[in-house]
Design an enzyme around this catalytic site. Structure first.
Site, short mmCIF file in Angstrom:
data_model
loop_
_atom_site.label_atom_id
_atom_site.label_comp_id
_atom_site.label_asym_id
_atom_site.label_seq_id
_atom_site.Cartn_x
_atom_site.Cartn_y
_atom_site.Cartn_z
N GLU A 151 45.69 -3.06 15.17
CA GLU A 151 44.38 -3.04 15.83
C GLU A 151 44.10 -4.36 16.52
OE1 GLU A 151 41.90 0.19 13.23
OE2 GLU A 151 41.82 -1.87 12.54
N CYS B 95 40.30 -10.52 19.36
CA CYS B 95 40.84 -10.74 18.02
C CYS B 95 42.15 -9.96 17.93
CB CYS B 95 39.81 -10.23 17.00
SG CYS B 95 40.39 -10.31 15.31
N CYS C 161 49.66 -6.80 5.80
CA CYS C 161 49.66 -8.19 5.37
C CYS C 161 50.09 -8.25 3.90
CB CYS C 161 48.26 -8.79 5.51
SG CYS C 161 48.20 -10.56 5.08
N CYS D 227 44.32 -10.39 -0.14
CA CYS D 227 42.94 -10.87 -0.33
C CYS D 227 42.06 -9.70 -0.79
CB CYS D 227 42.40 -11.50 0.94
SG CYS D 227 43.37 -12.91 1.48
N CYS E 65 39.62 -7.66 1.70
CA CYS E 65 40.12 -7.34 3.04
C CYS E 65 40.77 -5.96 3.11
CB CYS E 65 41.14 -8.42 3.43
SG CYS E 65 42.06 -8.04 4.91
N CYS F 22 34.95 -8.60 10.61
CA CYS F 22 35.86 -9.43 9.83
C CYS F 22 36.25 -8.74 8.51
CB CYS F 22 35.13 -10.74 9.53
SG CYS F 22 36.13 -11.90 8.64
S1 SF4 Z 1 42.22 -11.73 4.90
FE1 SF4 Z 1 43.48 -9.88 4.99
S2 SF4 Z 1 44.75 -10.13 6.81
FE2 SF4 Z 1 43.93 -12.18 6.27
S3 SF4 Z 1 45.48 -13.12 4.93
FE3 SF4 Z 1 44.04 -12.08 3.58
S4 SF4 Z 1 44.93 -10.03 3.28
FE4 SF4 Z 1 45.94 -10.92 5.05
#
Ligand code: SF4
Length: 346
Positions: free
Chosen positions: A91, A104, A111, A115, A118, A333
């Site tokens: 995206e 962005c 990933c 986190c 996220c 975000c």
């Molecule tokens: S916020 Fe999401 S995209 Fe960014 S490093 Fe952490 S897990 Fe990865």
């Protein structure tokens, strides 16, 4: 092997041309067609001979991702779900703000950093993006914007950019090169979760750009809950690395802080944050957490946000409350998840 032009620095394009017995100056003509006229078809490059146009098709290609869906938010933000050559999806988001248009972009499919707040983290890491898959998002955005100018690029989409170090650094060199996209370094921001060795390596490249660090708590135990990377690269080491990085860059470091109700905006969080940032030349961007399906966190109330921001006023650093943009289309975000990440068979 056929190479994608959006993967090449001008000197590499020149080498490709020399390999087929062409003159160096042809590179400038080709780059002009691509980066000033946004042509994706060699047959349209009418300042080149027909023979050269045919030869170029045998060694080079200009491919950009296919738009699968385009969702527009009531605030003008547009989120694009893009399909890559191997049917993986990513995206990108265009965020207009007055005369500014910020793009962005993603650096990975998924990933690995897990986190807790996220949406991308839930996908795991599928793969790194190639350099051209990063630059082609910018190419596509410029075409989509038409008469309007793309002013800023932020690596805050899917992925940890510094986990795809070589391809991201090369993409930035192409984005900044005056014969390519010609973006000023101060218009490009790379956001990291805090991959310490790669931050140091980035400083050594001499590349100019703005660095943003997703902080979200200045208390080690809490940050470990939100961002498992902190168990490997603790806050104290991160701070030392950032102070070193700051000595090598003209730009202040930006800290991003996602405010989560009943978790990281209390008195002890404020105290720890003021202490952590107090002696770093930096900016602080705070943003409220945006709802993600299946995640149990909550968004703070307007009053709680105000109280937290007011308590940051003693910092000499600039503090900015970034309003969430595109939350109604899951483009804000932490919300990018490229739903249907593997495109279904047609
Ligand atoms: S916020 Fe999401 S995209 Fe960014 S490093 Fe952490 S897990 Fe990865």
């Amino acid at each position: 092997m056929i190479k994608n032009i959006l993967d090449l620095l001008p000197k590499e394009l020149i080498q490709q041309l020399l390999n087929i017995g062409e003159k160096k100056y042809r590179a400038n003509q080709i780059l002009n067609w691509i980066y000033n006229k946004y042509t994706t078809d060699f047959s349209e490059m009418t300042s080149l001979s027909e023979t050269l146009r045919t030869e170029l098709q045998n060694i080079l290609e200009i491919t950009i991702p296919t738009i699968i869906t385009k969702s527009s938010s009531s605030d003008g933000t547009t989120k694009y779900l893009l399909s890559l050559h191997d049917r993986n999806n990513i995206e990108m988001v265009i965020i207009p703000n007055g005369k500014k248009n910020t793009l962005c972009i993603s650096s990975q499919v998924g990933c690995a950093r897990k986190c807790a707040f996220c949406a991308t983290a839930k996908l795991g890491l599928k793969r790194n993006l190639e350099t051209y898959e990063i630059t082609s998002q910018v190419f596509l955005a410029i075409k989509e914007l038409g008469e309007e100018k793309l002013t800023n690029i932020v690596f805050m989409g899917m992925g940890e950019p510094l986990d795809n170090f070589d391809n991201v650094v090369k993409a930035i060199r192409i984005l900044q090169h005056d014969l390519c996209f010609n973006f000023s370094p101060r218009r490009i921001t790379v956001s990291t979760s805090g991959v310490i060795p790669q931050i140091s390596k980035l400083a050594e490249t001499g590349l100019k750009l703005k660095l943003a660090v997703s902080l979200n708590s200045a208390i080690q135990s809490k940050r470990e809950v939100l961002m498992p990377i902190s168990k490997i690269f603790p806050l104290s080491e991160l701070k030392k690395t950032l102070i070193d990085f700051r000595k090598k860059t003209p730009y202040r470091i930006t800290f991003e802080y996602v405010m989560i109700k009943d978790f990281n905006i209390g008195k002890e969080d404020v105290k720890a944050l003021l202490k952590y940032l107090g002696d770093i030349s930096c900016k602080l961007n705070v943003i409220k957490w945006n709802k993600v399906d299946d995640l149990h966190y909550e968004t703070p109330s307007t009053w709680e946000i105000k109280r937290f921001i007011d308590s940051m006023n003693v910092l000499s650093s600039a503090v900015t409350y970034r309003k969430s943009r595109g939350a109604d289309i899951d483009a804000a975000c932490g919300q990018l998840a490229a739903k249907n990440i593997i495109r279904k068979e047609e």
